[in-house]
Structures are given as C-alpha cells and as structure tokens.
Design a protein around this motif. Structure first.
Motif, PDB file in Angstrom:
ATOM      1  N   VAL A 276       0.856  -1.198   0.000  1.00 42.85           N
ATOM      2  CA  VAL A 276       0.000   0.000   0.000  1.00 42.85           C
ATOM      3  C   VAL A 276       0.886   1.239   0.000  1.00 42.85           C
ATOM      4  CG1 VAL A 276      -2.005   1.083   1.080  1.00 42.85           C
ATOM      5  CG2 VAL A 276      -1.546  -1.333   1.521  1.00 42.85           C
ATOM      6  N   THR A 277       0.495   2.221  -0.814  1.00 39.57           N
ATOM      7  CA  THR A 277       1.258   3.467  -0.855  1.00 39.57           C
ATOM      8  C   THR A 277       0.671   4.474   0.114  1.00 39.57           C
ATOM      9  OG1 THR A 277       1.672   3.090  -3.213  1.00 39.57           O
ATOM     10  CG2 THR A 277       2.102   5.303  -2.375  1.00 39.57           C
ATOM     11  N   PHE A 278       1.435   4.871   1.112  1.00 39.23           N
ATOM     12  CA  PHE A 278       0.996   5.962   1.993  1.00 39.23           C
ATOM     13  C   PHE A 278       2.176   6.446   2.822  1.00 39.23           C
ATOM     14  CE2 PHE A 278       0.941   3.439   5.870  1.00 39.23           C
ATOM     15  CZ  PHE A 278       0.353   2.218   5.565  1.00 39.23           C
ATOM     16  N   ASP A 279       1.995   7.638   3.404  1.00 37.61           N
ATOM     17  CA  ASP A 279       2.970   8.222   4.318  1.00 37.61           C
ATOM     18  C   ASP A 279       2.702   7.647   5.708  1.00 37.61           C
ATOM     19  OD1 ASP A 279       4.267   9.790   6.221  1.00 37.61           O
ATOM     20  OD2 ASP A 279       3.696  11.690   5.319  1.00 37.61           O
ATOM     21  N   VAL A 280       3.715   6.997   6.287  1.00 35.65           N
ATOM     22  CA  VAL A 280       3.503   6.320   7.563  1.00 35.65           C
ATOM     23  C   VAL A 280       3.074   7.295   8.673  1.00 35.65           C
ATOM     24  CG1 VAL A 280       5.852   6.431   8.499  1.00 35.65           C
ATOM     25  CG2 VAL A 280       4.447   4.419   8.908  1.00 35.65           C
ATOM     26  N   THR A 281       3.400   8.587   8.531  1.00 37.50           N
ATOM     27  CA  THR A 281       2.968   9.554   9.550  1.00 37.50           C
ATOM     28  C   THR A 281       1.514   9.970   9.331  1.00 37.50           C
ATOM     29  OG1 THR A 281       3.594  11.570   8.353  1.00 37.50           O
ATOM     30  CG2 THR A 281       5.295  10.521   9.698  1.00 37.50           C
ATOM     31  N   ARG A 282       0.946   9.605   8.195  1.00 36.70           N
ATOM     32  CA  ARG A 282      -0.494   9.830   7.917  1.00 36.70           C
ATOM     33  C   ARG A 282      -1.050   8.486   7.469  1.00 36.70           C
ATOM     34  NH1 ARG A 282      -1.047  15.326   9.080  1.00 36.70           N
ATOM     35  NH2 ARG A 282       0.982  16.271   8.643  1.00 36.70           N
ATOM     36  N   PRO A 284      -3.299   5.006   7.207  1.00 41.86           N
ATOM     37  CA  PRO A 284      -4.738   4.718   7.231  1.00 41.86           C
ATOM     38  C   PRO A 284      -5.122   3.504   8.072  1.00 41.86           C
ATOM     39  CG  PRO A 284      -3.777   3.862   5.213  1.00 41.86           C
ATOM     40  CD  PRO A 284      -2.642   4.408   6.037  1.00 41.86           C
ATOM     41  N   TRP A 285      -4.244   3.022   8.963  1.00 46.99           N
ATOM     42  CA  TRP A 285      -4.621   1.836   9.740  1.00 46.99           C
ATOM     43  C   TRP A 285      -5.797   2.162  10.649  1.00 46.99           C
ATOM     44  CZ3 TRP A 285      -2.988  -2.047   7.299  1.00 46.99           C
ATOM     45  CH2 TRP A 285      -1.697  -2.106   6.763  1.00 46.99           C
ATOM     46  N   ARG A 286      -6.809   1.319  10.591  1.00 41.75           N
ATOM     47  CA  ARG A 286      -8.039   1.534  11.343  1.00 41.75           C
ATOM     48  C   ARG A 286      -7.838   1.335  12.845  1.00 41.75           C
ATOM     49  NH1 ARG A 286     -11.291  -2.357  13.251  1.00 41.75           N
ATOM     50  NH2 ARG A 286     -10.769  -4.019  11.784  1.00 41.75           N
ATOM     51  N   CYS A 287      -6.919   0.456  13.226  1.00 42.29           N
ATOM     52  CA  CYS A 287      -6.742   0.151  14.646  1.00 42.29           C
ATOM     53  C   CYS A 287      -5.307  -0.292  14.861  1.00 42.29           C
ATOM     54  CB  CYS A 287      -7.705  -0.973  15.064  1.00 42.29           C
ATOM     55  SG  CYS A 287      -7.422  -2.500  14.154  1.00 42.29           S
ATOM     56  N   GLY A 288      -4.974  -0.600  16.125  1.00 47.95           N
ATOM     57  CA  GLY A 288      -3.617  -1.069  16.403  1.00 47.95           C
ATOM     58  C   GLY A 288      -3.641  -2.495  16.917  1.00 47.95           C
TER      59      GLY A 288
ATOM     60  N   LEU B  10      -8.124  -0.820   6.766  1.00 47.54           N
ATOM     61  CA  LEU B  10      -7.827   0.513   6.230  1.00 47.54           C
ATOM     62  C   LEU B  10      -9.017   1.455   6.368  1.00 47.54           C
ATOM     63  CD1 LEU B  10      -6.040  -0.510   2.888  1.00 47.54           C
ATOM     64  CD2 LEU B  10      -4.942   0.377   4.953  1.00 47.54           C
ATOM     65  N   ALA B  11      -8.756   2.677   6.845  1.00 49.02           N
ATOM     66  CA  ALA B  11      -9.797   3.690   6.964  1.00 49.02           C
ATOM     67  C   ALA B  11      -9.299   4.979   6.331  1.00 49.02           C
ATOM     68  CB  ALA B  11     -10.127   3.932   8.437  1.00 49.02           C
ATOM     69  N   CYS B  12     -10.195   5.913   6.092  1.00 48.17           N
ATOM     70  CA  CYS B  12      -9.790   7.188   5.506  1.00 48.17           C
ATOM     71  C   CYS B  12      -9.217   8.090   6.594  1.00 48.17           C
ATOM     72  CB  CYS B  12     -10.984   7.878   4.846  1.00 48.17           C
ATOM     73  SG  CYS B  12     -10.570   9.474   4.120  1.00 48.17           S
ATOM     74  N   HIS B  13      -8.039   8.697   6.331  1.00 49.98           N
ATOM     75  CA  HIS B  13      -7.436   9.562   7.342  1.00 49.98           C
ATOM     76  C   HIS B  13      -7.254  10.988   6.842  1.00 49.98           C
ATOM     77  CE1 HIS B  13      -5.976   6.774  10.710  1.00 49.98           C
ATOM     78  NE2 HIS B  13      -6.967   6.199  10.083  1.00 49.98           N
ATOM     79  N   ALA B  14      -8.155  11.404   5.991  1.00 55.77           N
ATOM     80  CA  ALA B  14      -8.094  12.802   5.553  1.00 55.77           C
ATOM     81  C   ALA B  14      -8.457  13.704   6.728  1.00 55.77           C
ATOM     82  CB  ALA B  14      -9.059  13.030   4.393  1.00 55.77           C
ATOM     83  N   LYS B  15      -8.041  14.978   6.635  1.00 57.22           N
ATOM     84  CA  LYS B  15      -8.291  15.940   7.712  1.00 57.22           C
ATOM     85  C   LYS B  15      -9.784  16.001   8.013  1.00 57.22           C
ATOM     86  CE  LYS B  15      -7.665  20.403   6.707  1.00 57.22           C
ATOM     87  NZ  LYS B  15      -6.954  21.700   6.568  1.00 57.22           N
ATOM     88  N   GLY B  16     -10.106  15.860   9.282  1.00 56.01           N
ATOM     89  CA  GLY B  16     -11.507  15.992   9.680  1.00 56.01           C
ATOM     90  C   GLY B  16     -12.341  14.750   9.479  1.00 56.01           C
TER      91      GLY B  16
END
Lengths: 447, 125
Positions: A276-282, A284-288, B10-16
C-alpha cells in the motif's frame, strides 16, 4: 537429555551472533544457556541445550552458524585436551562399534595432512572398534585448532601445531549449518527486482530471525522500498504487508509490481499479503495491536530521500488543490523527514501497531564518535532486547530489536507533533544524520 | 492484491474525517480469485481484530455472500467456518478500481493491486 554443544560461527557479523541465537531459541521455544564468559569475537562457543534436536534447529535456522557439535573437550594444548576427553568417555563410548571418521581443521590456519594424521593417532586411546567410513559415518568427530587472526595475512609462514594455537576443540558433529545457503538464494543481484537501496541478503535474513518470522504471523515493513525485508520474512512462513510513501519503489517500471515479481521468483508471492502506498505519519490503519512484528530499514536521507507529506515548516499548506482534477497523476508535496524524528516516530507507532510481545526490528545509523546508548528512542512499553553494530568506520548502523512489553490499549499516536511520550531533551548522534554524512562526519564547526 | 483482510484494516485519514470513514466503498473494480494456503491459526488469530459488519458488507460488494451476518463466538468456530473466512479474507483480490471514503468521498485509486493512499495537500492537518 541436557548436553553441552559446541557451536562454530561464521566469520561475519560477530555482534549479531548471540541475538540471533537467542531469537531462534525463543522462536522455537527452547532454552539456551550461554557460558558466563561469552566472547563474541571467538568463532567457537559452548552452550548448554536441553535436547539434541534443539541443536539441529539452531543449525537449520541460524544464518551465522557453520556447524554444531556435541562438545567433548577442549584445551590450550593437546595434552590438556586428551586429559579432559578421557573423563568424558561416557559421551563417546556408546559409539565404540559404529562407523567413524575424524576431520582435523585449522581456523585461521591450514594444517598439513601429515600432522592431521598425527593428531588423529593421538586419539587412539578412545579405542574405536568400528570401521572407518569417510562418506557417511555414524560418528563424525571434529578437531578444531583455533588460531588467532593476528599475523594471518603476513607472508612469513606461521608456526602451527601444539602450543601455537589459542585453543583446540573436540566434539561430535550433530549438524552442519544449512541456513547459510539462504544467503545465495536471496542474493540481491540474482533477484528479479531490486534497487540501489535493497538490503543485502545476509542482513535481511538476520532481521527476519530477529523478528521471529514463522507461519501464521503478519509482519509489516512501513518503509518497504524494493521489499528486501518482506522476502526473508515471507520465506520463514509469515504473511507480510509492505507500505511506502513512494509507490514506484514497490512497483518498479514494469506492469506487474516489482516486489511481486521477486516474490514469485522465490515461490512465495501468495504470502505478500498487500502493498500500500501511503505516508507512515499519515497512515490509514483503522486500529492497532495486530502486527506480530515490524521489520524495516528506514531511509537515512542519504541514498533514499526520507520524506513525508506536507511542506517545510513555515510554508503554509494550500487548502484546496485545483491540480487534483486528475487524482491518478497528482503528486502531493513532500518535505524532508529528519532521522531522529523518524526513529522516535517509528518506535511510537510500533508500540501502537504491534501485538503485546511483538517485535520491532530496525536499523539505526549512528555516528561512531558520538553514539551513546541513550540515542536509541526510549519509550515506556517498548524494551530494547538487542543492539548489534555493523561498523563502517566513521559511521555504522545498529540493528535494534525492541519488544512491546505492555498490553494497554492506546490511542493512535499523533505523528504530526513530537509526542511528550518521547524523551526529547537528549540530542542523539544520528540527529541530522544526512548533513553529517555529507560533511564526512567531521566536527569542524565554521566560526 | 488488495485482499479483504487488508481492506478491513484501512480507513480514511483525511483531515476531519474521523467518523463514518470505514469501510471504504469499492467502485469500478476488477476482482480476481487466487488460491492461498489455509492456516487455521492465522485465521483464528486475526478474527478478534476484524470489523465483522464491515467485512460482510465489503464481501458482498465484491460478489461474495458466504459469510454469516453475525460474527460467531470464538468457542463456536469450526474448521468449515475458518475455511470460508480464509477464502474471503485471503483469496479475493481487488486488482484495480477505486476505494471511496463514505464520509468525505476521497477517491483512493487501486492499480495493479496497489492502492494509493497518499493524502492531498489540503487533506493533511
């Protein structure tokens, strides 16, 4: 039945030997008792195991083990060795009638064939009555003369023989190490897809062992790049997930993603759970609390740009983006991700994402002259269990293994700002590592 | 790839976007099925972390209705159920298409099995 085992280690990565041995033992659930005076710079070590089959597991899984033997005796001279070996006769007398052979080897030294024969004759008191079998003996006896590495490279012939070695070791071969062969299998140059930041095979295998990879686990690399750590973790049976801010590193230039092509070459493409492409500081993981291990070589900012989404501090973010008309070609702005912040964030994020008891295994580059143990990010609930140095001179990198020692449910960490959880007052040697690297690690401060 | 097990995490993490940001909704997708080796311990291990209602809904979106509406108790799971769950979690791959946030409608494109979940400049806080 408990037994003393003699381990012969490979000649590389001495600092990694004990952590790997202990990790493998923990992975398979057996006990290893180390000697009180462990010296990782010697290639031979005796340990106590509870069962012979544990020795076989060590030989099968430890990348740094060349062979394992049932230990009979050792000494600084042959007479000392024979004196002690006589007392151990209960260990070798059961083999009195089986087929046997002797192998006499020098470590850091060649032993002439004639003297090898003399050495074997010195053991005649053992009165072995079985036939000699050089192909497949039931009793494979090993004599190792351990010489120091000093003077090894000089052109003058060294004295060899009784009294010139540090120690002579004697035991029964249980198993040759078979894990080392994996280094060839995972050789980066033979891989279907690799890049200039791909981790070398031997070290990525060591990391997979530190991460306790095994079937049924999920292991995550948040800076997956070209996937080096994913392959070795998958090889030992785990399902792996990789993420990276740069999708092109994971994909390569072909249509089919590069990481999948390499994984197919190795025969475990199905264990690449997802990329998955994403910035680890942002992220999208739903939970831990669901990864068994996190294994990664984060970008130091030298060959790979360590970056994160957003603009440099002080530069305002635009609040609407007209360039997003085509989401497929929009590239969001990024700014540099400084190494000490990255390392602290990685530990913080791992505490959240790992199952209790899960491990974080990562490399931390350090500046040799300035490194101190407190440079490793300190965080409540994450305990350091090993720290092995790969020394490159003015700098090095340390393979840190941490374990999540707490089971509390926490909120997802906010990686936008520095957390109060991390001790901020100490400035680690790896802060601004990139700048120090390109300055040649000199301490010259312009006036 | 993009297997339903990952999609369920996976969930959406956009601002707000802090509520109704999960599960992401599939659109214009191409789906493939590929066999994966069954490991009962693995499936049992991940079961407590799954958001069940979301998983059932997402499975339906990709054309699979084999899961029960209610998540069974851990004591009552049998091998047949684990095999069904294994199939849904690991053997269905969304190779291309889009995942859309039900709250802010951000589109996360999937190509060659890899989703792009980078946020745009105006979406990071």
């Amino acid at each position: 039945m408990p037994l003393q085992v003699l381990i012969q280690f490979a000649q590389a990565h001495a600092d990694f030997r004990i952590p790997e041995l202990l990790s493998v033992a923990f992975n398979y659930g057996f006990k290893v008792d180390l000697p009180p005076d462990v010296n990782v710079n010697r290639p031979f070590m005796t340990v106590t195991l509870q069962e012979e089959k544990h020795a076989c597991l060590i030989a099968e899984r430890c990348i740094l083990v060349k062979s394992v033997h049932e230990y009979f005796a050792s000494g600084e001279t042959y007479s000392a060795l024979h004196e002690r070996n006589c007392v151990q006769n209960h260990l070798w007398e059961p083999y009195k009638h089986t087929s046997w052979k002797f192998v006499v080897t020098g470590y850091n030294q060649t032993i002439p064939k004639a003297r090898q024969r003399t050495v074997v004759e010195g053991f005649s008191y053992m009165a072995l009555e079985g036939r000699i079998d050089l192909e497949r003996p039931e009793l494979h006896l090993c004599v190792f003369e351990e010489y120091s590495s000093k003077g090894k490279s000089s052109l003058r012939p060294r004295y060899e023989g009784d009294g010139n070695f540090i120690q002579v070791w004697f035991g029964r071969l249980i198993s040759k190490g078979t894990a080392r062969a994996l280094i060839q299998k995972f050789d980066v140059k033979k891989r279907a897809y690799y890049g200039n930041t791909s981790m070398d095979a031997e070290v990525s295998l060591l990391m997979a062992n530190q991460a306790l990879s095994s079937p049924g686990k999920i292991i995550y690399d948040p800076f997956a790049g070209t996937g080096s750590m994913l392959y070795t973790a998958a090889h030992f049976g785990a399902y792996v997930i990789g993420s990276d801010i740069d999708g092109r590193q994971m994909r390569g230039k072909e249509n089919s993603p590069g990481i999948l092509r390499s994984a197919t070459q190795y025969g475990f493409a199905e264990r690449i759970l997802d990329l998955v492409t994403f910035d680890v500081t942002r992220n999208p993981w739903r939970c831990g609390g669901f990864f068994d291990a996190i294994i990664t070589d984060p970008p130091y900012g030298v060959r790979a740009g360590a970056k994160r989404l957003g603009r440099k501090p002080g530069v305002p973010l635009r609040d609407s983006v007209t360039a997003m008309k085509d989401p497929l070609s929009y590239v969001p702005p990024t700014h540099p991700y400084e190494l000490s912040t990255l390392a602290a964030d990685l530990v913080l994020l791992s505490r959240y994402l790992l199952k209790p008891g899960g491990r974080l295994v990562f490399f931390l580059p350090t500046v040799t002259d300035e490194y101190a143990e407190v440079d490793i990010p300190q965080l409540e609930g994450m305990a350091v269990i090993s720290n092995s140095l790969e020394n490159f001179g003015a700098w090095g990198r340390r393979l840190i293994t941490m374990v999540k020692s707490e089971s509390i449910d926490r909120e997802p960490p906010d990686l936008r700002v520095r957390s109060e959880d991390i001790d901020d007052k100490h400035v680690p040697a790896h802060k601004d590592f990139r700048e120090k690297y390109f300055a040649g690690f000199s301490n010259n401060v312009p006036l | 790839m993009v297997r339903l097990i990952t999609h369920n995490l996976l969930a959406c993490h956009a601002k707000g976007c802090t509520s109704n940001n999960f599960p992401l909704s599939f659109k214009d997708i191409e789906v493939e099925t590929r066999e994966a080796e069954f490991n009962a311990d693995f499936v049992t291990g991940i079961l407590p972390k799954l958001a069940w209602t979301a998983l059932v809904a997402s499975a339906k979106q990709v054309g699979d209705t084999s899961l029960p509406e209610e998540q069974p108790e851990l004591e009552n799971v049998d091998e047949e159920f684990l095999k069904t769950l294994h199939h849904v979690l690991l053997e269905i791959h969304v190779e291309s298409g889009e995942m859309i946030c039900p709250n802010c409608s951000h589109i996360y494109p999937i190509s060659n099995g890899i989703p792009n979940m980078l946020l745009a400049e105006h979406e990071i806080a």
